[in-house]
Design an enzyme around this catalytic site. Sequence first.
Site, mmCIF file in Angstrom:
data_model
loop_
_atom_site.group_PDB
_atom_site.id
_atom_site.type_symbol
_atom_site.label_atom_id
_atom_site.label_comp_id
_atom_site.label_asym_id
_atom_site.label_seq_id
_atom_site.Cartn_x
_atom_site.Cartn_y
_atom_site.Cartn_z
ATOM 1 N N CYS A 1 -81.942 31.741 0.408
ATOM 2 C CA CYS A 1 -80.565 31.331 0.701
ATOM 3 C C CYS A 1 -80.396 29.812 0.701
ATOM 4 O O CYS A 1 -79.270 29.319 0.662
ATOM 5 C CB CYS A 1 -80.112 31.899 2.043
ATOM 6 S SG CYS A 1 -80.151 33.691 2.083
ATOM 7 N N HIS B 1 -74.135 27.717 4.681
ATOM 8 C CA HIS B 1 -74.500 28.990 4.054
ATOM 9 C C HIS B 1 -73.729 30.104 4.758
ATOM 10 O O HIS B 1 -73.651 30.134 5.985
ATOM 11 C CB HIS B 1 -76.011 29.202 4.187
ATOM 12 C CG HIS B 1 -76.459 30.569 3.824
ATOM 13 N ND1 HIS B 1 -76.072 31.179 2.648
ATOM 14 C CD2 HIS B 1 -77.249 31.462 4.479
ATOM 15 C CE1 HIS B 1 -76.616 32.387 2.598
ATOM 16 N NE2 HIS B 1 -77.332 32.584 3.701
ATOM 17 N N ASN C 1 -73.008 37.776 2.396
ATOM 18 C CA ASN C 1 -74.081 36.803 2.163
ATOM 19 C C ASN C 1 -74.563 36.939 0.717
ATOM 20 O O ASN C 1 -75.223 37.917 0.372
ATOM 21 C CB ASN C 1 -75.219 37.072 3.154
ATOM 22 C CG ASN C 1 -76.364 36.081 3.014
ATOM 23 O OD1 ASN C 1 -76.422 35.306 2.058
ATOM 24 N ND2 ASN C 1 -77.267 36.112 3.964
HETATM 25 N N1 ACO Z 1 -73.797 49.568 11.875
HETATM 26 C C1 ACO Z 1 -73.848 50.066 13.098
HETATM 27 N N2 ACO Z 1 -74.863 49.832 13.935
HETATM 28 C C2 ACO Z 1 -75.859 49.042 13.490
HETATM 29 C C3 ACO Z 1 -75.855 48.481 12.205
HETATM 30 C C4 ACO Z 1 -74.775 48.781 11.393
HETATM 31 N N3 ACO Z 1 -74.667 48.278 10.140
HETATM 32 N N4 ACO Z 1 -76.989 47.745 12.058
HETATM 33 C C5 ACO Z 1 -77.647 47.836 13.220
HETATM 34 N N5 ACO Z 1 -76.988 48.627 14.073
HETATM 35 C C6 ACO Z 1 -77.333 49.002 15.431
HETATM 36 C C7 ACO Z 1 -78.788 48.796 15.746
HETATM 37 O O1 ACO Z 1 -79.514 49.905 15.307
HETATM 38 C C8 ACO Z 1 -78.783 48.641 17.236
HETATM 39 O O2 ACO Z 1 -78.719 49.912 17.802
HETATM 40 P P1 ACO Z 1 -79.610 50.281 19.105
HETATM 41 O O3 ACO Z 1 -79.159 49.304 20.153
HETATM 42 O O4 ACO Z 1 -79.244 51.693 19.373
HETATM 43 O O5 ACO Z 1 -81.026 50.048 18.673
HETATM 44 C C9 ACO Z 1 -77.439 47.981 17.524
HETATM 45 O O6 ACO Z 1 -76.653 48.143 16.333
HETATM 46 C C10 ACO Z 1 -77.516 46.521 17.872
HETATM 47 O O7 ACO Z 1 -78.294 45.885 16.922
HETATM 48 P P2 ACO Z 1 -78.679 44.406 17.132
HETATM 49 O O8 ACO Z 1 -79.745 44.076 16.157
HETATM 50 O O9 ACO Z 1 -78.916 44.134 18.575
HETATM 51 O O10 ACO Z 1 -77.335 43.676 16.708
HETATM 52 P P3 ACO Z 1 -77.088 42.128 16.648
HETATM 53 O O11 ACO Z 1 -75.965 41.798 17.541
HETATM 54 O O12 ACO Z 1 -78.337 41.330 16.749
HETATM 55 O O13 ACO Z 1 -76.579 41.970 15.149
HETATM 56 C C11 ACO Z 1 -77.299 41.310 12.960
HETATM 57 C C12 ACO Z 1 -77.400 42.334 14.072
HETATM 58 C C13 ACO Z 1 -75.874 41.307 12.432
HETATM 59 C C14 ACO Z 1 -78.252 41.700 11.825
HETATM 60 C C15 ACO Z 1 -77.662 39.917 13.517
HETATM 61 O O14 ACO Z 1 -78.889 39.960 14.184
HETATM 62 C C16 ACO Z 1 -77.704 38.888 12.444
HETATM 63 O O15 ACO Z 1 -76.691 38.523 11.872
HETATM 64 N N6 ACO Z 1 -78.874 38.328 12.149
HETATM 65 C C17 ACO Z 1 -79.005 37.380 11.083
HETATM 66 C C18 ACO Z 1 -79.313 38.142 9.847
HETATM 67 C C19 ACO Z 1 -78.893 37.431 8.612
HETATM 68 O O16 ACO Z 1 -77.892 36.767 8.520
HETATM 69 N N7 ACO Z 1 -79.696 37.626 7.584
HETATM 70 C C20 ACO Z 1 -79.356 37.129 6.308
HETATM 71 C C21 ACO Z 1 -80.489 36.536 5.613
HETATM 72 S S1 ACO Z 1 -80.976 35.038 6.311
HETATM 73 C C22 ACO Z 1 -79.779 34.029 6.109
HETATM 74 O O17 ACO Z 1 -79.056 34.107 5.177
HETATM 75 C C23 ACO Z 1 -79.643 32.957 7.125
#
Ligand code: ACO
Length: 323
Positions: free
Chosen positions: A113, A250, A280
Amino acid sequence: MIRAKITGLGVYLPQNIVTNDDLAKTLDTSDEWIKSRSGIRQRHIAATGETTAQLGYHAAVRALKDASLTIDDIDTIIVATTTPERTTPSTGAYIQHQFGVSHGAVFDVQAACSGFVYGLDTAAARIETGRSQNTLMIAAETISRITDWQDRSTAVLFGDGAGAVVMQASETPDKKSGAQVLGSYLRLDGMLTDILETDGGASYNQTSGVLRMHGKEVFRHAVRNIASSVEILLEQENMTMDEIDWFIPHQANLRIIDAVGKKLNFPEAKTIISVDKHANTSAASIPLALAVGVEDGRIKRGDTLMLAAMGAGLSWGSSLVRW
Ligand code: ACO
């Protein structure tokens, strides 16, 4: 003083738009969850047979038109991508093939990214040292091809697209005047490869693999590293946040962008957001956001732009650009 000036910008998005509700038909997810956790409402997904090199080519054609140049004027093509056309040759080679020409230096950069800021810095350095007069720097991605569509924790976050800039050598008396890339800061911490990686690779297991990530860890590092890369670059260039007209981070997640803004104490109103429309798109996300700001008239010639990204590697970095 020879500086690198951005003289053209072009973007291309696949026609097919997939909304959060569309995803909820096949995944255990909802529009509400995706919007509240990421700010994403929709993404563009490449059609079957539509490839990274094709998206990149269309963006490049538009950037050349914007710069009033033709491919014959270009001596270097640099492509930033995480999703190359093939393992070899470079995606740049396939883009050059579509132009039907065979001159100049052509190569890819792989910084996930952070690819656009890595590519911009590489292009600027070649121009500033006289190795290139006119460079085409393209960021193109089909992240949908390395997405596990059964994995709701990653599948909802990504999209496909491409952006390109034409960069030209320009004589300026100093860094104070004229459009130019003012400076860059690049980093990578290879001790953090396992936070965000594909589970495949040509050498590793002879597949391209799909993305696996530790979302919360990525989130934490993204906020810290994007913010620090902005601060370090400002210090390096002896500038302050007040001198930045537009912040173009980004576009991974609206919550990451908001948290970075708060950490830097930078106004939301001067931050360009396109993650809601594009999701993204990895290396392509910054030029796609830049184009949104330019097309709607917010970003004007002479404005100072701060671009900053973080991605797999973990890689991160920033670029200061006078537009
Ligand atoms: N729909 C519904 N529920 C979901 C989904 C979904 N798409 N994905 C995960 N869940 C559930 C999980 O299973 C979890 O359930 P549980 O509590 O029963 O285990 C619950 O939602 C909460 O999940 P968390 O991981 O705690 O959610 P969080 O608030 O951390 O958000 C997310 C998750 C959006 C992935 C966040 O951590 C994030 O944005 N991280 C950065 C990831 C990113 O941007 N990556 C891109 C590549 S790197 C870059 O470009 C910088």
